[in-house]
Design a protein around this motif. Structure first.
Motif, PDB file in Angstrom:
ATOM      1  N   UNK A  24       0.838  -1.205   0.000  1.00  0.00           N
ATOM      2  CA  UNK A  24       0.000   0.000   0.000  1.00  0.00           C
ATOM      3  C   UNK A  24       0.871   1.252   0.000  1.00  0.00           C
ATOM      4  N   UNK A  25       1.913   1.256   0.814  1.00  0.00           N
ATOM      5  CA  UNK A  25       2.823   2.402   0.856  1.00  0.00           C
ATOM      6  C   UNK A  25       3.518   2.607  -0.491  1.00  0.00           C
ATOM      7  N   UNK A  26       3.913   1.511  -1.123  1.00  0.00           N
ATOM      8  CA  UNK A  26       4.520   1.607  -2.452  1.00  0.00           C
ATOM      9  C   UNK A  26       3.514   2.180  -3.456  1.00  0.00           C
ATOM     10  N   UNK A  27       2.273   1.737  -3.352  1.00  0.00           N
ATOM     11  CA  UNK A  27       1.216   2.264  -4.212  1.00  0.00           C
ATOM     12  C   UNK A  27       0.992   3.748  -3.978  1.00  0.00           C
ATOM     13  N   UNK A  28       1.016   4.164  -2.711  1.00  0.00           N
ATOM     14  CA  UNK A  28       0.833   5.581  -2.383  1.00  0.00           C
ATOM     15  C   UNK A  28       1.928   6.441  -3.020  1.00  0.00           C
ATOM     16  N   UNK A  29       3.169   5.947  -2.964  1.00  0.00           N
ATOM     17  CA  UNK A  29       4.279   6.691  -3.571  1.00  0.00           C
ATOM     18  C   UNK A  29       4.087   6.804  -5.083  1.00  0.00           C
ATOM     19  N   UNK A  30       3.653   5.727  -5.706  1.00  0.00           N
ATOM     20  CA  UNK A  30       3.404   5.758  -7.152  1.00  0.00           C
ATOM     21  C   UNK A  30       2.261   6.713  -7.486  1.00  0.00           C
ATOM     22  N   UNK A  31       1.196   6.677  -6.686  1.00  0.00           N
ATOM     23  CA  UNK A  31       0.037   7.548  -6.920  1.00  0.00           C
ATOM     24  C   UNK A  31       0.456   9.012  -6.816  1.00  0.00           C
ATOM     25  N   UNK A  32       1.211   9.332  -5.778  1.00  0.00           N
ATOM     26  CA  UNK A  32       1.683  10.714  -5.592  1.00  0.00           C
ATOM     27  C   UNK A  32       2.582  11.153  -6.732  1.00  0.00           C
ATOM     28  N   UNK A  33       3.288  10.191  -7.332  1.00  0.00           N
ATOM     29  CA  UNK A  33       4.155  10.485  -8.465  1.00  0.00           C
ATOM     30  C   UNK A  33       3.423  10.477  -9.802  1.00  0.00           C
ATOM     31  N   UNK A  34       2.105  10.352  -9.766  1.00  0.00           N
ATOM     32  CA  UNK A  34       1.309  10.392 -10.992  1.00  0.00           C
ATOM     33  C   UNK A  34       1.270   9.083 -11.761  1.00  0.00           C
ATOM     34  N   UNK A  35       1.770   8.019 -11.178  1.00  0.00           N
ATOM     35  CA  UNK A  35       1.792   6.707 -11.851  1.00  0.00           C
ATOM     36  C   UNK A  35       0.588   5.886 -11.375  1.00  0.00           C
ATOM     37  N   UNK A  36      -0.586   6.320 -11.778  1.00  0.00           N
ATOM     38  CA  UNK A  36      -1.836   5.763 -11.275  1.00  0.00           C
ATOM     39  C   UNK A  36      -2.009   4.290 -11.607  1.00  0.00           C
ATOM     40  N   UNK A  37      -1.733   3.890 -12.845  1.00  0.00           N
ATOM     41  CA  UNK A  37      -1.970   2.490 -13.213  1.00  0.00           C
ATOM     42  C   UNK A  37      -1.030   1.549 -12.450  1.00  0.00           C
ATOM     43  N   UNK A  38       0.198   1.990 -12.192  1.00  0.00           N
ATOM     44  CA  UNK A  38       1.120   1.175 -11.399  1.00  0.00           C
ATOM     45  C   UNK A  38       0.681   1.140  -9.934  1.00  0.00           C
ATOM     46  N   UNK A  39       0.126   2.249  -9.460  1.00  0.00           N
ATOM     47  CA  UNK A  39      -0.386   2.283  -8.083  1.00  0.00           C
ATOM     48  C   UNK A  39      -1.533   1.286  -7.928  1.00  0.00           C
ATOM     49  N   UNK A  40      -2.413   1.222  -8.920  1.00  0.00           N
ATOM     50  CA  UNK A  40      -3.538   0.282  -8.875  1.00  0.00           C
ATOM     51  C   UNK A  40      -3.020  -1.141  -8.712  1.00  0.00           C
ATOM     52  N   UNK A  41      -1.988  -1.483  -9.447  1.00  0.00           N
ATOM     53  CA  UNK A  41      -1.420  -2.842  -9.350  1.00  0.00           C
ATOM     54  C   UNK A  41      -0.892  -3.122  -7.945  1.00  0.00           C
ATOM     55  N   UNK A  42      -0.260  -2.135  -7.333  1.00  0.00           N
ATOM     56  CA  UNK A  42       0.245  -2.308  -5.963  1.00  0.00           C
ATOM     57  C   UNK A  42      -0.910  -2.484  -4.980  1.00  0.00           C
ATOM     58  N   UNK A  43      -1.950  -1.660  -5.139  1.00  0.00           N
ATOM     59  CA  UNK A  43      -3.105  -1.765  -4.242  1.00  0.00           C
ATOM     60  C   UNK A  43      -3.803  -3.115  -4.413  1.00  0.00           C
ATOM     61  N   UNK A  44      -3.931  -3.572  -5.642  1.00  0.00           N
ATOM     62  CA  UNK A  44      -4.555  -4.872  -5.876  1.00  0.00           C
ATOM     63  C   UNK A  44      -3.711  -5.998  -5.289  1.00  0.00           C
TER      64      UNK A  44
END
Length: 157
Positions: A24-44
């Motif tokens: 989740x933390x890795x996803x949050x970092x990706x989301x904040x960096x504008x990498x939404x699709x990669x964040x989704x994969x981390x959250x999933x």
């Protein structure tokens, strides 16, 4: 090559919760960096560590509710960015099932209802946020409700 642990590699509930939190933390970092699709994969991926309740005690089920709620809200935030309104509604519904009245879930679901042109449902969600006391989402809900009412007036003309 050492692969990241999979859900079946971890035998304790605590280890699974820790892995979910890390992803989740890795996803949050990706989301904040504008990498939404990669964040989704981390959250999933994180969700896979907490989605099953098989053989969990009631205390363990309760312990994973906040993590699951947060993951659903994060997936909903990604959906808002992508305009994937049905996904936003689904994730917010899951968050609300886990934590009824959660204002962030209501706000995001309201935004999705606007995106789906479900004005009345959106209005009810925003008003539910406004009915809470001290919620950090109240200013956003006021702004979204004002925009919604403007859209409704324009449609009536």
């Amino acid at each position: 090559v050492r692969l990241a642990p999979q859900v079946w590699d971890l035998d304790t509930h605590e280890a699974k919760l820790q892995r979910a939190a890390l992803l989740k933390d890795e996803g949050n970092a990706l989301f904040k960096g504008g990498k939404t699709s990669r964040a989704v994969k981390k959250y999933q991926a994180a969700m896979s560590f907490v989605e099953t309740e098989y053989e969990l005690t009631e205390a363990e089920k309760e312990a994973q509710k906040p993590v699951k709620t947060s993951l659903h809200l994060n997936l909903a935030a990604c959906g808002v960015k992508a305009g994937m309104w049905v996904s936003v509604v689904d994730n917010c519904e899951e968050a609300l099932r886990l934590q009824p009245g959660h204002t962030k879930a209501l706000l995001r679901r309201g935004k999705a209802h606007v995106g789906l042109e479900m004005w009345r449902d959106a209005q009810l969600d925003f008003e539910a946020v406004l009915a809470t006391e001290g919620s950090a989402e109240i200013p956003d809900a006021k702004r979204e409700l004002a925009r919604l009412k403007q859209k409704m007036r324009q449609q009536d003309q």
